[in-house]
Design a protein around this motif. Structure first.
Motif, PDB file in Angstrom:
ATOM      1  N   TYR A  85       5.536   0.831  -7.154  1.00 51.18           N
ATOM      2  CA  TYR A  85       4.368   1.515  -7.725  1.00 51.18           C
ATOM      3  C   TYR A  85       4.435   1.175  -9.142  1.00 51.18           C
ATOM      4  O   TYR A  85       3.370   1.003  -9.826  1.00 51.18           O
ATOM      5  N   GLU A  86       5.380   0.232  -9.309  1.00 48.53           N
ATOM      6  CA  GLU A  86       5.554  -0.454 -10.899  1.00 48.53           C
ATOM      7  C   GLU A  86       4.005  -1.056 -11.439  1.00 48.53           C
ATOM      8  O   GLU A  86       3.790  -1.849 -10.271  1.00 48.53           O
ATOM      9  N   GLN A 100      -4.762   3.875  -6.861  1.00 46.58           N
ATOM     10  CA  GLN A 100      -4.739   2.420  -6.242  1.00 46.58           C
ATOM     11  C   GLN A 100      -3.187   2.718  -5.417  1.00 46.58           C
ATOM     12  O   GLN A 100      -3.209   2.645  -4.156  1.00 46.58           O
ATOM     13  N   ILE A 101      -2.533   3.398  -6.273  1.00 41.31           N
ATOM     14  CA  ILE A 101      -1.548   4.109  -5.207  1.00 41.31           C
ATOM     15  C   ILE A 101      -1.276   4.946  -3.953  1.00 41.31           C
ATOM     16  O   ILE A 101      -1.236   4.859  -2.944  1.00 41.31           O
ATOM     17  N   CYS A 143       8.795   7.821  -4.865  1.00 36.75           N
ATOM     18  CA  CYS A 143       7.908   6.109  -5.286  1.00 36.75           C
ATOM     19  C   CYS A 143       8.660   5.498  -3.438  1.00 36.75           C
ATOM     20  O   CYS A 143       9.702   5.143  -3.653  1.00 36.75           O
ATOM     21  N   GLU A 144       7.869   4.894  -3.431  1.00 35.20           N
ATOM     22  CA  GLU A 144       8.465   3.865  -2.562  1.00 35.20           C
ATOM     23  C   GLU A 144       8.511   2.789  -2.787  1.00 35.20           C
ATOM     24  O   GLU A 144       8.424   2.446  -4.362  1.00 35.20           O
ATOM     25  N   ASP A 145      10.103   2.489  -2.077  1.00 36.74           N
ATOM     26  CA  ASP A 145      11.449   1.471  -2.689  1.00 36.74           C
ATOM     27  C   ASP A 145      11.512   1.616  -4.550  1.00 36.74           C
ATOM     28  O   ASP A 145      12.174   0.440  -4.914  1.00 36.74           O
ATOM     29  N   GLY A 146      11.608   3.368  -5.029  1.00 37.92           N
ATOM     30  CA  GLY A 146      12.017   3.248  -5.825  1.00 37.92           C
ATOM     31  C   GLY A 146      13.014   4.561  -5.981  1.00 37.92           C
ATOM     32  O   GLY A 146      13.175   4.770  -4.917  1.00 37.92           O
TER      33      GLY A 146
END
Length: 196
Positions: free
Chosen positions: A71-72, A78-79, A101-104
């Protein structure tokens, strides 16, 4: 602070100055986005307020911004649209405070590292609840993590709703009620003339 709480240690939350991404509302974690001219002015103004608090400094990764992962650089809309395409969030829209956060980072990891910072601050400030020694702390970080810090400071889970804002370059203040380290509180209406 009321007179009865004068001298109680404080924690100053200082948000970095405005960037193009803060203007547009993009999630900014590890991306190095330059300050706007206004952002540089904001930082200069805030620096004047906290200059008297200079002392020992320490850098800790535990106060770094939330790891936004995939989400960076994105906007909330958009997310949410991307998650909807993946079939996520069918019952309610994405909420970073709950879903992480996905991948976060998940919220639990953010809370755990902030709790480490809080424990260290309380260890430093605890013996000096009546102003016996100057132990104010200044945290300089991104807006999202500072809002998360404020929630954890008062014992809230990150998922608990607590609408609050901290403008770019602004200073927020936390402290304790009744000179007690186990009574953390928001400090509204700070007299920047100092504790005398």
């Amino acid at each position: 602070m009321s007179d009865k709480d004068a001298g109680t240690p404080r924690v100053f939350l200082v948000r970095h100055g405005e960037t193009e991404w803060t203007i547009s509302g993009r999630y900014t974690g590890r991306s190095d986005i330059p300050l706007t001219a206004n952002g540089e002015h904001q930082v200069s103004s805030s620096a004047a307020v906290i200059k008297a608090l200079e002392g020992n400094s320490e850098i800790t990764e535990d106060i770094r911004e939330w790891e936004y992962g995939a989400y960076e650089g994105l906007l909330t809309a958009q997310i949410r649209a991307a998650r909807k395409e993946k079939g996520l969030d069918k019952e309610r829209p994405w909420n970073i405070w709950v879903d992480g956060c996905e991948d976060g980072e998940p919220a639990a990891e953010v809370a755990a590292r902030l709790d480490r910072v809080i424990a260290k601050i309380r260890e430093i400030q605890g013996p000096y609840m009546h102003g016996e020694k100057g132990v104010d702390v200044v945290l300089i970080a991104h807006g999202h993590i500072l809002r998360a810090f404020a929630k954890r400071w008062i014992g809230f889970e990150l998922s608990m709703r607590l609408p609050m804002m901290l403008e770019p370059g602004a200073v927020g203040v936390l402290s304790y009620e009744h000179h007690k380290v186990d009574e953390p509180a928001f400090l509204l209406g700070v007299n920047m003339g100092g504790n005398e």
